[in-house]
Design a protein around this motif. Structure first.
Motif, PDB file in Angstrom:
ATOM      1  N   ASP A 174     -11.369 -11.682  -0.454  1.00 48.36           N
ATOM      2  CA  ASP A 174     -10.508 -12.281  -1.424  1.00 48.36           C
ATOM      3  C   ASP A 174      -8.616 -12.016  -1.110  1.00 48.36           C
ATOM      4  OD1 ASP A 174     -12.180 -13.261  -2.220  1.00 48.36           O
ATOM      5  OD2 ASP A 174     -12.561 -11.817  -3.936  1.00 48.36           O
ATOM      6  N   SER A 175      -8.442 -11.626   0.267  1.00 47.97           N
ATOM      7  CA  SER A 175      -7.385 -11.113   0.800  1.00 47.97           C
ATOM      8  C   SER A 175      -6.786 -12.074   1.319  1.00 47.97           C
ATOM      9  CB  SER A 175      -6.901  -9.433   1.163  1.00 47.97           C
ATOM     10  OG  SER A 175      -6.065  -9.706   2.112  1.00 47.97           O
ATOM     11  N   PHE A 225      -7.450  -4.727   3.766  1.00 46.03           N
ATOM     12  CA  PHE A 225      -6.661  -4.410   2.361  1.00 46.03           C
ATOM     13  C   PHE A 225      -7.546  -3.880   0.825  1.00 46.03           C
ATOM     14  CE2 PHE A 225      -3.830  -6.333  -0.576  1.00 46.03           C
ATOM     15  CZ  PHE A 225      -2.073  -5.874  -0.383  1.00 46.03           C
ATOM     16  N   LYS A 226      -6.889  -3.390   0.155  1.00 49.27           N
ATOM     17  CA  LYS A 226      -7.425  -2.652  -1.225  1.00 49.27           C
ATOM     18  C   LYS A 226      -7.529  -3.276  -1.673  1.00 49.27           C
ATOM     19  CE  LYS A 226      -5.930   1.121  -3.829  1.00 49.27           C
ATOM     20  NZ  LYS A 226      -6.452   2.401  -4.104  1.00 49.27           N
ATOM     21  N   ASN A 227      -8.860  -2.846  -2.245  1.00 47.94           N
ATOM     22  CA  ASN A 227     -10.037  -4.092  -3.171  1.00 47.94           C
ATOM     23  C   ASN A 227      -9.468  -5.591  -2.975  1.00 47.94           C
ATOM     24  OD1 ASN A 227     -10.463  -1.504  -4.803  1.00 47.94           O
ATOM     25  ND2 ASN A 227      -8.602  -1.155  -5.671  1.00 47.94           N
ATOM     26  N   SER A 228     -10.049  -5.498  -1.691  1.00 43.59           N
ATOM     27  CA  SER A 228      -9.662  -7.028  -1.566  1.00 43.59           C
ATOM     28  C   SER A 228     -11.046  -7.822  -0.955  1.00 43.59           C
ATOM     29  CB  SER A 228      -8.746  -7.384  -0.572  1.00 43.59           C
ATOM     30  OG  SER A 228      -8.814  -6.879   0.555  1.00 43.59           O
ATOM     31  N   CYS A 229     -12.646  -6.669  -0.603  1.00 46.37           N
ATOM     32  CA  CYS A 229     -13.482  -7.183   0.597  1.00 46.37           C
ATOM     33  C   CYS A 229     -14.778  -6.686  -0.779  1.00 46.37           C
ATOM     34  CB  CYS A 229     -13.207  -6.331   2.072  1.00 46.37           C
ATOM     35  SG  CYS A 229     -14.181  -7.168   2.656  1.00 46.37           S
ATOM     36  N   SER A 275     -17.397  -3.506  -4.280  1.00 49.91           N
ATOM     37  CA  SER A 275     -15.956  -3.316  -3.563  1.00 49.91           C
ATOM     38  C   SER A 275     -16.113  -2.680  -2.463  1.00 49.91           C
ATOM     39  CB  SER A 275     -15.145  -2.618  -4.115  1.00 49.91           C
ATOM     40  OG  SER A 275     -14.894  -3.772  -5.096  1.00 49.91           O
ATOM     41  N   LEU A 276     -15.807  -2.595  -1.196  1.00 47.88           N
ATOM     42  CA  LEU A 276     -15.182  -1.924   0.224  1.00 47.88           C
ATOM     43  C   LEU A 276     -13.927  -2.211   0.195  1.00 47.88           C
ATOM     44  CD1 LEU A 276     -17.644  -3.630   2.574  1.00 47.88           C
ATOM     45  CD2 LEU A 276     -17.684  -1.393   1.855  1.00 47.88           C
ATOM     46  N   ASN A 277     -13.954  -0.561   0.771  1.00 45.43           N
ATOM     47  CA  ASN A 277     -12.368  -0.448   1.035  1.00 45.43           C
ATOM     48  C   ASN A 277     -12.900   0.112   3.012  1.00 45.43           C
ATOM     49  OD1 ASN A 277     -10.545  -1.233  -1.174  1.00 45.43           O
ATOM     50  ND2 ASN A 277     -11.556  -0.096  -2.475  1.00 45.43           N
ATOM     51  N   ASN A 278     -10.932   1.269   2.831  1.00 42.62           N
ATOM     52  CA  ASN A 278     -10.897   1.187   4.056  1.00 42.62           C
ATOM     53  C   ASN A 278     -12.073   2.889   3.984  1.00 42.62           C
ATOM     54  OD1 ASN A 278      -9.371  -0.509   5.634  1.00 42.62           O
ATOM     55  ND2 ASN A 278      -7.514   0.790   4.688  1.00 42.62           N
TER      56      ASN A 278
END
Length: 169
Positions: free
Chosen positions: A154-155, A111-115, A134-137
């Motif tokens: 954090d999602s 999920f965007k900006n949650s990891c 941060s990791l994103n898709n």
């Protein structure tokens, strides 16, 4: 006064997005399914998308940074909502000669900006520094396998990540 500088050691951190050529995109849904299946079977099966990702990284690191890599081990991580992983070191500190040199974490379904990946490192006398990324898709982070890290989701959604350990030649 004449002065020269010589760098004796460096801890490089590589980040970015995987930008495959049009028509050769990575099927992240297939990778997500493969990761889920590997949690049940205990083994991440070969897939075209995994092979494309692995080879893309190997070729780009060789071309852009003159580092020759070979895949040593690959596995998936699934983080539950609001889950924080344990801390990891992917190198075997008792057998560094046969250990991987780099670990790459790739965002398969996030999920965007949650990891976020938190890397712990020492800087000479200053111990236990942390750096968060941060990791994103479709994004990745690659760093030395001797560094300790943990991943935080954090999602309120599950996060699927692929971890590839590389050995340099």
């Amino acid at each position: 006064m004449s002065m020269q500088k010589k760098v004796l050691s460096e801890k490089a951190l590589y980040t970015g997005n995987i930008e495959m050529p049009q028509g050769f995109e990575i099927d992240r849904e297939q990778l997500k399914s493969d990761i889920l299946e590997s949690k049940l079977s205990g083994d991440l099966k070969f897939s075209k998308s995994w092979d494309m990702l692995k080879n893309y990284v190997i070729e780009n690191v060789r071309l852009k940074h003159n580092i020759s890599l070979v895949n040593k081990e690959t596995y998936g991580i699934i983080l539950k909502p609001e889950e924080k992983s344990d801390s990891f070191i992917n190198a075997n500190l008792m057998d560094l000669k046969n250990s991987c040199d780099f670990v790459m974490i790739y965002g398969v379904s996030i999920f965007k900006n949650s990891c976020k990946t938190i890397i712990s490192y020492d800087n000479n006398r200053i111990k236990n520094n942390c750096h968060g990324i941060s990791l994103n898709n479709n994004s990745f982070i690659m760093f030395p396998s001797t560094e300790m890290y943990r991943i935080m989701n954090d999602s309120s959604n599950y996060s699927y990540l692929l971890v590839i350990n590389y050995q340099s030649l």
